[in-house]
Write a protein that holds these residues in place. Sequence first.
Motif, PDB file in Angstrom:
ATOM      1  N   ARG A 342       0.792  -1.305  -0.154  1.00 24.07           N
ATOM      2  CA  ARG A 342      -0.097   0.139  -0.081  1.00 24.07           C
ATOM      3  C   ARG A 342       0.873   1.298   0.138  1.00 24.07           C
ATOM      4  NH1 ARG A 342      -5.626  -1.383   0.118  1.00 24.07           N
ATOM      5  NH2 ARG A 342      -5.475  -3.038  -0.722  1.00 24.07           N
ATOM      6  N   VAL A 343       2.002   1.326   0.540  1.00 24.78           N
ATOM      7  CA  VAL A 343       2.899   2.487   0.526  1.00 24.78           C
ATOM      8  C   VAL A 343       3.376   2.370  -1.153  1.00 24.78           C
ATOM      9  CG1 VAL A 343       3.864   2.194   2.759  1.00 24.78           C
ATOM     10  CG2 VAL A 343       5.024   1.037   0.583  1.00 24.78           C
ATOM     11  N   ALA A 344       3.405   3.741  -1.432  1.00 26.74           N
ATOM     12  CA  ALA A 344       3.508   4.334  -2.753  1.00 26.74           C
ATOM     13  C   ALA A 344       4.752   3.933  -3.505  1.00 26.74           C
ATOM     14  CB  ALA A 344       3.219   5.776  -2.972  1.00 26.74           C
ATOM     15  N   VAL A 406      10.416   3.904  13.836  1.00 28.51           N
ATOM     16  CA  VAL A 406      11.247   3.062  12.892  1.00 28.51           C
ATOM     17  C   VAL A 406      10.215   2.497  11.795  1.00 28.51           C
ATOM     18  CG1 VAL A 406      12.599   0.679  13.174  1.00 28.51           C
ATOM     19  CG2 VAL A 406      12.395   2.383  15.238  1.00 28.51           C
ATOM     20  N   LYS A 407       9.349   2.069  11.928  1.00 26.76           N
ATOM     21  CA  LYS A 407       8.259   1.557  10.825  1.00 26.76           C
ATOM     22  C   LYS A 407       8.183   2.506   9.749  1.00 26.76           C
ATOM     23  CE  LYS A 407       5.560  -1.053  13.845  1.00 26.76           C
ATOM     24  NZ  LYS A 407       4.008  -1.430  14.414  1.00 26.76           N
ATOM     25  N   LEU A 408       8.070   3.847  10.056  1.00 26.18           N
ATOM     26  CA  LEU A 408       8.070   4.756   9.006  1.00 26.18           C
ATOM     27  C   LEU A 408       9.503   4.860   8.401  1.00 26.18           C
ATOM     28  CD1 LEU A 408       5.985   7.871  10.669  1.00 26.18           C
ATOM     29  CD2 LEU A 408       5.182   5.873   9.276  1.00 26.18           C
ATOM     30  N   LEU A 409      10.493   4.914   8.871  1.00 31.41           N
ATOM     31  CA  LEU A 409      11.797   5.078   8.364  1.00 31.41           C
ATOM     32  C   LEU A 409      12.333   3.851   7.484  1.00 31.41           C
ATOM     33  CD1 LEU A 409      13.931   6.266  11.482  1.00 31.41           C
ATOM     34  CD2 LEU A 409      13.880   7.603   9.132  1.00 31.41           C
ATOM     35  N   THR A 410      11.389   2.599   7.979  1.00 32.77           N
ATOM     36  CA  THR A 410      11.658   1.493   6.963  1.00 32.77           C
ATOM     37  C   THR A 410      10.685   1.380   5.840  1.00 32.77           C
ATOM     38  OG1 THR A 410      10.784   0.104   8.672  1.00 32.77           O
ATOM     39  CG2 THR A 410      13.122   0.137   8.689  1.00 32.77           C
ATOM     40  N   ARG A 411       9.580   2.472   6.070  1.00 33.90           N
ATOM     41  CA  ARG A 411       8.719   2.265   4.931  1.00 33.90           C
ATOM     42  C   ARG A 411       7.569   1.180   5.318  1.00 33.90           C
ATOM     43  NH1 ARG A 411       8.389   3.980  -0.658  1.00 33.90           N
ATOM     44  NH2 ARG A 411       6.390   4.494  -0.261  1.00 33.90           N
ATOM     45  N   MET A 412       7.299   0.884   6.412  1.00 33.39           N
ATOM     46  CA  MET A 412       6.325  -0.171   6.656  1.00 33.39           C
ATOM     47  C   MET A 412       4.880   0.436   6.707  1.00 33.39           C
ATOM     48  SD  MET A 412       7.670  -3.236   7.052  1.00 33.39           S
ATOM     49  CE  MET A 412       9.550  -3.577   7.461  1.00 33.39           C
ATOM     50  N   TYR A 413       5.126   1.815   6.858  1.00 39.48           N
ATOM     51  CA  TYR A 413       3.672   2.490   6.706  1.00 39.48           C
ATOM     52  C   TYR A 413       4.832   3.943   6.182  1.00 39.48           C
ATOM     53  CZ  TYR A 413       1.061  -0.292   9.759  1.00 39.48           C
ATOM     54  OH  TYR A 413       0.476  -1.301  10.454  1.00 39.48           O
ATOM     55  N   ASP A 414       3.703   4.739   5.587  1.00 32.58           N
ATOM     56  CA  ASP A 414       4.061   5.959   5.117  1.00 32.58           C
ATOM     57  C   ASP A 414       3.454   7.008   5.959  1.00 32.58           C
ATOM     58  OD1 ASP A 414       5.804   5.639   3.052  1.00 32.58           O
ATOM     59  OD2 ASP A 414       4.528   5.577   1.641  1.00 32.58           O
ATOM     60  N   PRO A 415       4.210   8.298   6.084  1.00 34.55           N
ATOM     61  CA  PRO A 415       3.455   9.285   7.056  1.00 34.55           C
ATOM     62  C   PRO A 415       2.209   9.953   6.698  1.00 34.55           C
ATOM     63  CG  PRO A 415       5.677   9.885   6.465  1.00 34.55           C
ATOM     64  CD  PRO A 415       5.306   8.612   5.852  1.00 34.55           C
ATOM     65  N   ASP A 416       1.323  10.258   7.327  1.00 29.46           N
ATOM     66  CA  ASP A 416       0.058  10.734   6.633  1.00 29.46           C
ATOM     67  C   ASP A 416       0.417  12.331   6.292  1.00 29.46           C
ATOM     68  OD1 ASP A 416      -1.196   8.402   7.484  1.00 29.46           O
ATOM     69  OD2 ASP A 416      -1.853   9.376   9.668  1.00 29.46           O
ATOM     70  N   PRO A 426      12.670  12.528  -1.009  1.00 30.94           N
ATOM     71  CA  PRO A 426      11.941  11.828  -0.393  1.00 30.94           C
ATOM     72  C   PRO A 426      12.094  10.262  -0.294  1.00 30.94           C
ATOM     73  CG  PRO A 426      10.884  13.502  -1.760  1.00 30.94           C
ATOM     74  CD  PRO A 426      12.215  13.544  -1.929  1.00 30.94           C
ATOM     75  N   LEU A 427      11.814   9.810   0.859  1.00 31.14           N
ATOM     76  CA  LEU A 427      12.023   8.222   0.868  1.00 31.14           C
ATOM     77  C   LEU A 427      11.228   7.549  -0.076  1.00 31.14           C
ATOM     78  CD1 LEU A 427      13.656   7.299   3.043  1.00 31.14           C
ATOM     79  CD2 LEU A 427      11.959   6.918   4.353  1.00 31.14           C
ATOM     80  N   ARG A 428      10.167   7.899  -0.426  1.00 25.75           N
ATOM     81  CA  ARG A 428       9.258   7.356  -1.360  1.00 25.75           C
ATOM     82  C   ARG A 428       9.780   7.414  -2.875  1.00 25.75           C
ATOM     83  NH1 ARG A 428       3.502   9.130  -0.214  1.00 25.75           N
ATOM     84  NH2 ARG A 428       3.948   9.907   1.630  1.00 25.75           N
ATOM     85  N   GLU A 429      10.892   8.094  -2.998  1.00 30.98           N
ATOM     86  CA  GLU A 429      11.255   7.983  -4.406  1.00 30.98           C
ATOM     87  C   GLU A 429      12.418   7.025  -4.642  1.00 30.98           C
ATOM     88  OE1 GLU A 429      12.434  11.858  -5.754  1.00 30.98           O
ATOM     89  OE2 GLU A 429      10.800  12.656  -5.497  1.00 30.98           O
TER      90      GLU A 429
END
Lengths: 608, 307
Positions: A342-344, A406-416, A426-429
Motif C-alpha cells: 500500500r505504500v506508494a 522505525v516503521k516509517l523509516l523502513t517504509r512499513m507505513y508512510d506518514p500521513d 523523499p524516501l518514497r522516491e
Amino acid sequence: MRRAWDRLTGALRGLPAGVRLGRRGFGLVAGPDPRGAAAFIGLVVLLSALPVVQVWLSKLVVDELTPGAGSSPRVALALAAGYALTLLVPAALDPVRRSLSIRLEDRAVGAVDRHLMEAGRRLEDLVRIERPAFQDELRTVQDSIWQAPRLLMWMDNALGNSLTLVGLLGLLGGLHPVLPLALIAAGIPQLFADQKAAWLAYEAMTRRSRAAREMDYCARIATEPDAAKEVRVFGLGGFFLARFEERFSFALSEVTSARLRHLRISSALGGIQALAAAGGFWYVAARAGAGALTLGDIALYLNAVAQALGVSSRIRISYAMAFESLLHIRGIFNLLDNAKARVAQPEDGRELPAPATLRSGVELREVSFTYPEGDERALDGVSFALRAGEVTALVGANGVGKSTLVKLLTRMYDPDEGEILLDGRPLREYELSGLRRAIAVVYQDFARFALSLRENIAVGADEPGRAETRVERVAGWAGADEVAGKLGQGYDTQLTRRFEGGVEVSGGEWQKVALARGFVRDAALVILDEPTSALDADAEHRLFERFRKLMRGRTALIISHRFSTVRMADRIVVLEGGRVLEQGTHAELTRRGGRYAELFEMQAGRYR
Amino acid sequence: MLQGTLAMLSFDIGFLPMVLHFLPSLFRVLEAPPDLPVSPSPHPAPGRYAGALLAFEDVEFSYPGADRPVLLGVSFEMRPGEGLALVGRNGAGKTTIVKLLLRLYDPTAGRITLDGVDLREYDLEDLRREMGVIFQDFVRYELTAGENIGVGDVRVLTNEWRLLEAAHQGGAAELVATLPEGLGTQLGREFGGRELSGGEWQKLALARAVEQPAQVLVLDEPTAALDVQTEYDVYTRFYDLTRNRTTLLISHRFSTVRMADRILYLEGGRVREEGGHEELMARDGEYARLYRLQASQYLDEAAEGEG
C-alpha cells in the motif's frame, strides 16, 4: 414464478464472469500438472459413456430374448457379454482415475500454498498485514487451500455424469421427445436450491472466520510453548477452554442453521423429479399395452430412468460442490490480486537507487502518523535529523511513538503528513527493496527463528546464502560468539525447541543473536530499537566500547531507556506527546536542566 | 445405480484405515499423563509461610536433550518476607531457577523445599497459587486490558477495583486511563484492538504479577522495557509492592539489584557470591566489579563529551 425467472436470468447474466472465473480457477488447480489433468479428463469422458452403452445393450438383450421374428439366443448371449464388459472396464480403470485425481489434488494444494507465500512476499509493508479484516480473509483462505483443488474432482464428476445423462436422455428421447425434457426441467429447481445452499455454506464460513480465529487463538495459547509458562503458573487452561467453547457454539450456529433449512428445501424439491419419472412410466406402460412399444423399450425406460435419477443427483451434488470450490477460488484470487504494497512505489525507471553511504543523512519534516485503526495520532509533527555518520539517540516515555518512527523509516507505513528525506530526496522516491537493503534494523521484538544459530544471524544479510564468512566475525561484535561457544554444535546448533534436537537460549543470549543479525548487513543506516534491554553489564559495556568502530562511515539511530547507552550518542532527541521536546548532546542537555537532565538524574542517582 | 452406490461405499471404507491409523496418536496426546510426578498424598501449601523457608539444596538441572547442565549444584535460602536478587551473565541459568521454583520443571538432582518439605510433595495447583510471577518473555494476551491484568488470578477478573489497584501498582494506571474503553479496551492487533508499545505491554504484565495475592513474587527482568519515569516510580513503590512477600528479582540493572536484602551472584552453574550490597562491595569480587562497571557509565563525568 417471478423470483424463479429473476434467478434464472441473473444466473445467465453472471455466466460470463463465472466462466472466466472457472477457466482461471481450472488453470490454478490443473496448471501444476497439465498432462495429468488431460489424461484425467479423457478417462472421465470414456467412463461416462459406458453407462449409456450399458442401458442400450440391456434393451437389445431383452429384445433378442423376446419371442418373435428374428430373435436369436446366440446374438443375445454375445450382447450380454458386451454388457458384462461395460461393468468390468470401469472396475479396471477406476483405480487409475482415483490415483490421478489424488495426485492432481496434492499438487494443486502445493501450488496454491506457493501462490499464497508469494503473495505474502509482495505485501512489502505492514499496512494490510496488521489489519484484522485481512487476518479474517487469510483465515478463510486457509480453509480454501483444501477446498479449492477439489474443483477439479467436482468439475470432472459433473462433466462425466452430464455426458452420461445426455446419452441416457437421448435413449429416452427415442421413446418420446417430451420424456427427457420433462425429466430435466423437473430437476432444475433442486439444482438451484443446492447451489444456494453451497453459497450459504461459504458465506457462513467467511462470517465465522473471526470466531474461528478466536478459537485458533485460544487453542494456540493453551498448547503452544510461547505462553506455556504463564498458562500453567496462572492456571489459565480452563479460562481459555471456556472461551473456546463459547466461540465454537457461535461458529457452529452460523454454519448450520441457514444451510440446514436449505437442505430441507432441496430434499422436498427432489419430489418433483420423482413425479416426472412416475408420469413417464405410466405413459410408457400404456403405449406398450397398446403394442406401440416393445418389452425391451420398457426395460430401457426403467434402466435409463433409474440411472438418470442417480446420475442427475450426482450432477447436482458435484455442481454445488464445484460451485463452492469456485467461491473458495474466488476468495483466493481476491487475496492474490490485492496482495500489493500500500505504500506508494515510484514509477518504473524513475526510482532512485539507495545510496551505499549517506551523504547528508535522514531528515524528518513535520511527520505525523495515525495507525489505520487508531483513533489518535501516534506522531504529531515530528522534526529532527539523523546526520550522516553520526549516532543519534531517541528517548521518550513508553508509547510515545519511538517504534512507530522505525516503521516509517523502513517504509512499513508512510506518514500521513510531512516528509522523510534521505540525502535530500523523499524516501518514497527510492526503490523499495534497495532502500530496505540499505537499512539494518534490530527490532525490540526481534524474531526468534527456528533455524541454526548461523542462519539466525545470516538472515540479516543482503544475501543470506553468501554471508557465511561474515557471520562469525559479526557474532564477536555482538557477543553472540560466546553463545556459540556454549552450544554443542557451535554455530550449527539448531535454536528453539520447536524441532527435535533444537536448544533454547536465554533472553539475553537471543538479544546478542539479534544484534549480530543487525550487524551482518553492510548497511548505510543502522537502527537499534532497545538493543541492550536484556544484556548483562559486561556485554553492554563491551558492545559500546566497540560501537564507535562498528558505526564508522554509517549513520545510526538508537532507541533506549538506558542512559548509559544514550549518553554516548552524538545527538540526543527527546520525544514527548508525539513531538520533539528537546535535542542536543548529552553535555548540552544536562546543562540545560530540562526533561533530559531530570530523567538522567533519575537513573544515575540510583547508583550514588 | 447400485454400482455408483458401491463405488461410494468403497470410497468411504477407503478412509477407515487412515482414520484408524490416526486415532492412536490422537489418543496418545489426549490422554497424556502430566509430565511432573504427582504426589500420591499431596500436602496443601502452607496458608501463611510464617517461618516457611524456601530452600534450594544442591540443585542440579539439565534441559531434556541438552548436552550440558545449566545448574551444577545451586544452594540458597529465601527467608519469609525477604527481597532476594539474582544476578549473573546472560545464560547463567537465572530464568531456569525461576522455572524450577514454579515447578515448570523438577531438578535433575538435589531438591527444593518449602518449610522443609520437598516441593514435589505439595499439591501443584495450591503451590502455584501462592506464587506471583512476571516472566522476561511475558505474554501479550489478545484480550482486554482488564483481562490482561486479571489472568494472573482469574478469580478477580470481574473485580474492577482490584484490577485498577494492580494497574496502579504496576505503573499502568495512566495507560489504562488513556485507553478509549479503559479496562474493557481490546488490546493487540490480531482482533482489531489497540496495539501497545513494548513498554506499555510490560506495565500490564507487571500489574498482572502484583495483582496475584501470592506470598512469593518472582520478577524476571520486570522493567527492562519500561521508560525511565515509570521504572523510577515502580522502584519507589517497590517496598509497598513486596511488603509481606518473599521476592525473587532478576535484573541486569545494578541500581535496582542493590536495593535487595540479599544478592546472589550466579556463575558456572553455582552461586559464587552471596550477601547484601555493602557486603559484596566490600568483598570486591565479581559483583563489585560489575556494579562499578555499570555505575561508571552514569557517574564517570570524564566519560561525558568523549562519546
